[in-house]
Design an enzyme around this catalytic site. Sequence first.
Site, PDB file in Angstrom:
ATOM      1  N   TYR A 109       0.067  -1.271   0.325  1.00 19.11           N
ATOM      2  CA  TYR A 109       0.039   0.098  -0.443  1.00 19.11           C
ATOM      3  C   TYR A 109       1.099   1.481  -0.194  1.00 19.11           C
ATOM      4  O   TYR A 109       1.437   1.216   0.761  1.00 19.11           O
ATOM      5  CB  TYR A 109      -1.194  -0.091   1.024  1.00 19.11           C
ATOM      6  N   GLU A 197      -3.385   7.536  -4.143  1.00 16.78           N
ATOM      7  CA  GLU A 197      -3.191   6.721  -3.677  1.00 16.78           C
ATOM      8  C   GLU A 197      -3.040   4.833  -4.382  1.00 16.78           C
ATOM      9  O   GLU A 197      -3.375   5.446  -5.644  1.00 16.78           O
ATOM     10  CB  GLU A 197      -4.583   6.039  -2.626  1.00 16.78           C
TER      11      GLU A 197
END
Length: 387
Positions: A109, A197
């Site tokens: 992530y 993101e």
Amino acid sequence: MKIHEYQAKELFRKYQIPTPDGGLALNADEAMAVADRLGAYPVVVKAQIHAGGRGKGGGVKLAQSREDVQTLSGQIIGMNLVTHQTGPAGKQVNKVLVEQGLNISKELYLSIIPDRSTAQIVIIASQAGGMDIEAVAAKTPDQIIKVYINPLTGIQPYHCRQTAYGLNLAPAVIKPFTALLNRLYKLFVEYDCSLLEINPLVITADDQVIALDAKINFDDSALFRHSDVLSYRDLDEEHPLEVEASRFNLNYINLDGNVGNMVNGAGLAMATMDIIKQAGASPANFLDVGGGANAEMVENGFRIILSDPNVKGILINIFGGILRCDILADGVVQAARKTGITVPVVVRMEGTNVEKGRQILKDSGLNLITAVDLRDAAQKVAEIVKA
């Protein structure tokens, strides 16, 4: 402003950030054409909506053949996709992204956001990629890496090393990861992003670092600098009342409550919403008409609030500074007469020309309920919607 994954990846490629090869499709035939161009299976068919959790909701499928692409794309396009971010109403899928499958050895992530508490930009990373990062942060916060960057000096080599070592990357991967992180930061700053993101950022079996997903949000106040981003706006992904409000430069966000709000100033609007909740009701919207609003803006805001069928009462909370109370009162009266008041309206105003404003409301002959202060206003409107 939010954009789709395929649009975010277009920007990624502009900054030489690796992404899987793929293409957009509006129907099953176009999806098969993209798969034919890719030339190898499996491929991934991904619903394009402005929400996360698409995989859990059934909006991301792996296709092992051309027939699978036709079947899966036909199922996804037109479906009402419900995720934890769409709410129970879901969102209709109008397009899919078809991408090559990858031989993945590791999922990570990675995101970049502004941190207002420290006035810095923060890199957030985790080895728990591909998962609900909020749940990871809540249950195992030690798996979350945060690297703070002074925006005046920008990203430095030690920021990249700190992130790479925190992710326990293999030596062969550190160099391409560092290059990717530097380019992501450049994109984030140059495009005035409020969120960037990648979940997951993948390491392939041959040590390539590739953005398997992409999510970008932009600061609305900076969009005048980015005409190319404005072309990415998808009105189908926005609430119709929010689209209507944007035409009149009104800051409106639709919520799921039953008390419509009209306030001048974002801070005052947030406080108004909080005190409505404390009184036992629920706000149906956030609406900041701004300190310099005129009667026409007030009228349009009033009309938009009344367009929401969930609204059972309206609370107008205005502090008269730049927007004088008499101007507000004129706008409310005009809007009420043009649209017709179908729900009770509670008005609390203080500030410049407050007595004149109250007199305008009183002389209007309309059924407008005045309040002494904000708490009194919240209690009155809460009692109304409960009844």
